[in-house]
Design an enzyme around this catalytic site. Structure first.
Site, PDB file in Angstrom:
ATOM      1  N   ASP A 205       6.281 -11.820 -31.219  1.00  0.00           N
ATOM      2  CA  ASP A 205       5.812 -10.794 -30.289  1.00  0.00           C
ATOM      3  C   ASP A 205       4.390 -10.350 -30.660  1.00  0.00           C
ATOM      4  O   ASP A 205       4.077 -10.177 -31.837  1.00  0.00           O
ATOM      5  CB  ASP A 205       6.780  -9.604 -30.400  1.00  0.00           C
ATOM      6  CG  ASP A 205       6.563  -8.557 -29.344  1.00  0.00           C
ATOM      7  OD1 ASP A 205       6.770  -8.876 -28.158  1.00  0.00           O
ATOM      8  OD2 ASP A 205       6.191  -7.420 -29.696  1.00  0.00           O
ATOM      9  N   GLU A 268       3.438 -15.217 -28.846  1.00  0.00           N
ATOM     10  CA  GLU A 268       3.038 -14.543 -27.606  1.00  0.00           C
ATOM     11  C   GLU A 268       1.555 -14.221 -27.756  1.00  0.00           C
ATOM     12  O   GLU A 268       1.172 -13.143 -28.175  1.00  0.00           O
ATOM     13  CB  GLU A 268       3.845 -13.258 -27.372  1.00  0.00           C
ATOM     14  CG  GLU A 268       3.526 -12.637 -26.032  1.00  0.00           C
ATOM     15  CD  GLU A 268       3.696 -11.137 -25.964  1.00  0.00           C
ATOM     16  OE1 GLU A 268       3.762 -10.605 -24.848  1.00  0.00           O
ATOM     17  OE2 GLU A 268       3.750 -10.461 -27.014  1.00  0.00           O
TER      18      GLU A 268
END
Ligand code: GLC
Length: 532
Positions: A205, A268
């Site tokens: 993330d 990401e």
């Protein structure tokens, strides 16, 4: 063959499936999907033909940001199941040849994480430097101009200790201080803990986050517009994308490669510049896969998509594996954003996604053409996007439960249970009906994945553009020719091709393709190349 020796990796040419656990299948009738529900759906995923799944956050969390605010990196969220359930999930997936990736959140923790609770207890606390604390600016107020994901100051005043702390997302998500070596050591242990349990890798993330400018310099104004230009008019030059972050991935890559098979780091990487994106692959010593947001946000138009693909392939270092995705839990579903719900376009988008070289990531529901669901304000669950026009509507629109059948609750949860988010039009779009119909979007998607596995699996296939008229996109990939008509008008396939292996229009497989073959509006084909 030994994967570590061959240099081949299982994700090259593979299809990953992003599974939003809370919305997949609810087995305990509490309105939320759970790990047992994931296990119950593994046969379906294996039938569909994906190679691996990425689970949305599974770790304990107060759920201010639905798991992206972690309070224990070594546990399983009790609402989703137990560690034994996760172990069983990994084993059951493995028995079907499916790999399991977890979501790792290293940019920030929850404010309920014991590290932060300790850090907030006093300036001398052991974990104080795990987070980014700063005094007020000389004239008072926040230390600099950085903004959080809601458009407000990224600094929260902490009265008891008289300093601000940094949060690039919600104020309940304090940013970790990656200038602190102990934070590195904590995450090395977290990686090993999960890799030892058989997790195939992580989706990381906010992979472009982590390090912040040590001098906390102001972010400059954004120079462009659109989702890739920055945040709320600022270019995050000092709050994100710092060069030191690459060192973290070089370190993690060594840990990942220490396992057999090597573990996968999929970032990401929310960056607009494809050269900068390429940088996250390093010299084949950082992330093995990095999400491509310029592709996500490109319009569904031949020139723009083929430009992003061509530029990506040109910028990526030799041997690096590109990643193509078009939907996720933040940006919404491609069936709405690209296709406006038009099934011809949905079929064509799936054909393109399934034939690009590298790794493709589908989002749950993409395979049946699920569209965004407009969730009324009173039922919205995402605090970050609830009130913000900048998210192009609430992020809840793409997090609604999987539509398994035509019933009111779509087979997601028991009849009479209130699902955590409302479902879309289950009668119009569901797995059960489409599974019965080989000509459905699901039938097409399954055929595409089988064709991909047979023709493009196991490596990064060479890609070459074929000149085509405006609005049409044609390319050779491996031994295939792909021709896509992204217009409302019929189009001639731009070069001779062999047998049609697959068409987005039903009933056209197997025909010899003549040089003058015409494609209908929004139709695509996959044919053999070269022609006989
Ligand atoms: C990532 C996640 C998003 C989350 C944010 C903060 O962008 O995809 O859902 O809100 O990070 O963790």
């Amino acid at each position: 063959m030994d994967e570590s020796d061959s240099g081949r990796r299982w994700w090259q040419g593979a299809v990953l499936y992003q599974l939003y656990v809370r919305s997949w299948r609810d087995t305990d009738a509490d309105g939320y999907g759970d790990l047992d529900g994931v296990i119950a759906g593994l046969d379906y995923l294996s039938w569909l033909g994906v190679d691996g799944i990425w689970l949305s956050p599974t770790m304990p969390s107060p759920d201010q940001d639905w798991g992206y605010d972690v309070s224990d990196y070594l546990g399983v969220h009790p609402e989703l199941g137990t560690m034994a359930d996760l172990d069983r999930l990994i084993a059951e997936a493995g028995a079907r040849g499916l790999r399991v990736l977890l979501d790792l959140v290293p940019n920030h923790t929850s404010s309920a994480h014991p590290w932060f609770i300790d850090a907030a207890s006093g300036r001398d606390a052991r974990h104080r430097d795990y987070y980014v604390w700063a005094d007020p600016a000389p004239g008072g107020g926040p230390p600099n101009n950085w903004l959080d994901a809601t458009g407000h100051s990224a600094w929260a005043w902490h009265q008891p200790t008289g300093q601000y702390y940094l949060h690039l997302f919600l104020d309940s998500q304090p940013d970790l201080n990656w200038h602190q070596p102990a934070v590195h050591e904590e995450f090395r242990e977290i990686l090993r803990f999960w890799f030892d349990r058989g997790v195939a890798g992580f989706r990381i993330d906010v992979a472009h986050g982590l390090y912040k400018d040590a001098e906390l310099r102001d972010d400059p104004p954004a120079t462009g517009s659109g989702p890739m230009a920055g945040r709320f008019g600022q270019r995050p030059a000092f709050s994100q994308n710092r060069p030191e972050t690459h060192g973290v991935y070089r370190d993690w890559r060594k840990i990942a490669e220490g396992y057999l098979p090597p573990r996968l780091l999929l970032g990401e990487t929310w960056v607009g510049d494809l050269g900068r994106l390429a940088g996250y692959y390093g010299h084949d010593d950082e992330l093995q896969l990095a999400f491509n947001f310029p592709f996500v946000f490109a319009p569904f138009a031949a020139r723009q998509l083929s430009d992003v693909v061509g530029t990506t392939l040109a910028r990526l270092p030799a041997g690096a594996c590109p990643v193509w995705t078009a939907s996720n839990h933040d940006v919404g579903r491609f069936a709405s954003r690209w296709c406006g719900g038009d099934e011809r376009k949905v079929r064509l988008a799936l054909l393109v996604l399934a034939t690009l070289p590298g790794t493709t990531v589908l989002y749950y529901g993409d395979e049946i053409g699920m569209t965004d669901v407009m969730v009324p304000p009173e039922l919205r669950r995402d605090a970050m996007s609830r009130d913000r026009a900048s998210w192009d509507g609430s992020r809840d629109r793409a997090r609604t439960p999987m539509q398994w059948n035509a019933s009111r609750n779509g087979g997601f949860t028991a009849a009479g249970v209130m699902p955590w988010l409302p479902l879309g039009d289950t009668a119009a779009c569901n797995v059960a009906d489409q599974r019965r119909d080989p000509d459905s979007v699901l039938g097409l998607c399954r055929s595409l994945l089988a064709l991909r596995r047979a023709e493009l699996g196991g490596g990064i296939t060479p890609y070459e553009i074929v000149p085509a008229a405006e609005g049409h996109w044609a390319y050779r990939v491996g031994g295939l020719l792909v021709a896509a008509n992204l217009t409302d008008q019929p189009a001639v396939v731009p070069c001779p091709a062999g047998e049609v292996l697959l068409s987005t229009a039903a009933g056209e497989v197997g025909a010899e393709l003549a040089a003058e073959r015409v494609l209908g509006p929004w139709q695509g084909i996959i044919a053999r190349y070269p022609p006989p």
